[in-house]
Write a protein that holds these residues in place. Structure first.
Motif, PDB file in Angstrom:
ATOM      1  N   LYS A 102      46.159  36.791  31.388  1.00 59.36           N
ATOM      2  CA  LYS A 102      44.973  36.553  31.911  1.00 59.36           C
ATOM      3  C   LYS A 102      45.294  35.826  33.119  1.00 59.36           C
ATOM      4  O   LYS A 102      44.317  35.943  34.225  1.00 59.36           O
ATOM      5  N   LYS A 105      45.871  38.256  35.936  1.00 54.75           N
ATOM      6  CA  LYS A 105      44.844  38.749  36.503  1.00 54.75           C
ATOM      7  C   LYS A 105      43.862  37.938  37.531  1.00 54.75           C
ATOM      8  O   LYS A 105      43.185  38.313  38.397  1.00 54.75           O
ATOM      9  N   THR A 121      36.396  33.082  33.725  1.00 53.15           N
ATOM     10  CA  THR A 121      36.318  34.430  33.199  1.00 53.15           C
ATOM     11  C   THR A 121      35.273  34.354  32.201  1.00 53.15           C
ATOM     12  O   THR A 121      34.656  33.238  31.621  1.00 53.15           O
ATOM     13  N   TRP A 122      34.931  35.647  31.521  1.00 56.64           N
ATOM     14  CA  TRP A 122      34.157  35.510  30.333  1.00 56.64           C
ATOM     15  C   TRP A 122      34.813  35.467  29.151  1.00 56.64           C
ATOM     16  O   TRP A 122      36.133  35.228  29.075  1.00 56.64           O
ATOM     17  N   LYS A 135      29.655  36.749  22.642  1.00 56.62           N
ATOM     18  CA  LYS A 135      30.211  37.043  23.787  1.00 56.62           C
ATOM     19  C   LYS A 135      29.360  36.233  24.955  1.00 56.62           C
ATOM     20  O   LYS A 135      28.316  36.731  25.084  1.00 56.62           O
ATOM     21  N   LYS A 137      29.039  35.619  28.808  1.00 54.40           N
ATOM     22  CA  LYS A 137      29.034  36.321  30.259  1.00 54.40           C
ATOM     23  C   LYS A 137      28.495  35.410  31.241  1.00 54.40           C
ATOM     24  O   LYS A 137      27.318  35.313  31.494  1.00 54.40           O
ATOM     25  N   GLU A 201      35.630  39.683  32.843  1.00 57.96           N
ATOM     26  CA  GLU A 201      36.471  40.143  31.547  1.00 57.96           C
ATOM     27  C   GLU A 201      36.568  39.232  30.412  1.00 57.96           C
ATOM     28  O   GLU A 201      36.778  37.847  30.847  1.00 57.96           O
ATOM     29  N   LEU A 203      38.370  36.975  28.371  1.00 58.82           N
ATOM     30  CA  LEU A 203      40.040  36.693  28.579  1.00 58.82           C
ATOM     31  C   LEU A 203      40.357  35.325  27.699  1.00 58.82           C
ATOM     32  O   LEU A 203      41.444  34.995  27.760  1.00 58.82           O
TER      33      LEU A 203
END
Length: 268
Positions: A102, A105, A121-122, A135, A137, A201, A203
């Motif tokens: 993670k 990146k 991050t997501w 999830k 986003k 992403e 992560l």
């Protein structure tokens, strides 16, 4: 090659199992230091045990004499990062899991996008057994982030890293919202001064814990969100809609909110 000095701050309060689980999830090919700030726990971590657990960098432990709240505990960590001249830092919540690489990146993204000073991050929202509930986003466009911050945080705390040098202008976590909403207020302040974004992403696995501050003190959290809205209010359609929306959310239980978000495929 990663050369930036990164410090991850973990505020701990009576959750040794979650603390160890989170530390063990950090798997990178470069050195990352960890600072655990114990916020007056009855059962405190032992520094040597933490050092035995984690070998990919230094582990430091700060023991606060009494419970001061996550905002103040976090600022102990930020002051440590400033004093020890770390390039970047970020927080992790006990029990949350970061995916392998993670931070590599994120650091590579920041190296390639030097105008960005804070990067999230997501995330996967998971239950206590690790089952994915939803999830999430968060927006990646800077203007969309500033728009969303009128309503709620555009970042998940455990996903974010940022430049320590930026704190000179942004300030630390606002202790006015010490126990509820300090991270939202911090991200709001930060994004008014510097460009921010989220890496698209998944992560981080963020644990929806029924015993967490977010669950047990949700009404206080939403109340503080409204106060942050008012503190940053500038006349316009989005600030007005934010006040209306958060006033409605104040009366909706958290479990029902999660079900409603899932039903409408929130942020999918």
């Amino acid at each position: 090659m990663i050369t930036a000095k990164l410090l991850i701050i973990i505020c701990h309060f009576n959750n040794l199992e979650g603390l160890e689980k989170t530390i063990l999830s950090i798997k990178e090919n470069f050195k990352i230091d960890i600072l655990v700030v114990d916020d007056g726990s009855k059962t405190k971590p032992a520094e040597q045990n933490l050092k035995n657990l984690y070998k990919n960098g230094e582990v430091f432990l700060k023991l606060l004499p009494e419970n001061q709240g996550v905002g103040k505990a976090s600022n102990v960590g930020l002051n440590f990062a400033i004093q020890h001249q770390y390039d970047l830092t970020g927080r992790l919540d006990c029990g949350d899991i970061v995916h392998p690489n993670k931070y590599e990146k994120q650091l590579e993204f920041l190296e390639n996008n030097p105008e960005i000073k804070l990067l999230g991050t997501w995330i996967n929202m998971v239950d206590m057994e690790g089952k994915v509930l939803m999830k999430l986003k968060h927006p990646t466009d800077y203007e969309a982030i500033k728009k969303k911050l009128n309503f709620n945080s555009a970042f998940t705390n455990s996903s974010v890293i940022f430049y320590v040098s930026a704190l000179e202008k942004t300030g630390l976590f606002p202790e006015k919202y010490n126990r509820n909403g300090e991270d939202y207020a911090f991200f709001y302040n930060f994004s008014k001064i510097y460009p921010t974004t989220n890496l698209p992403e998944f992560l981080v696995d963020y644990v929806v814990d029924p015993n967490s501050i977010s669950s047990l003190h949700r009404k206080d959290q939403v109340k503080n969100r409204l106060m942050i809205n008012l503190d940053n209010f500038e006349f316009g359609i989005y600030p007005i809609l934010a006040l209306v929306q958060n006033s409605i959310i104040y009366f909706i239980p958290r479990n029902l909110m999660i079900k409603l978000k899932k039903a409408i495929k929130y942020n999918q």
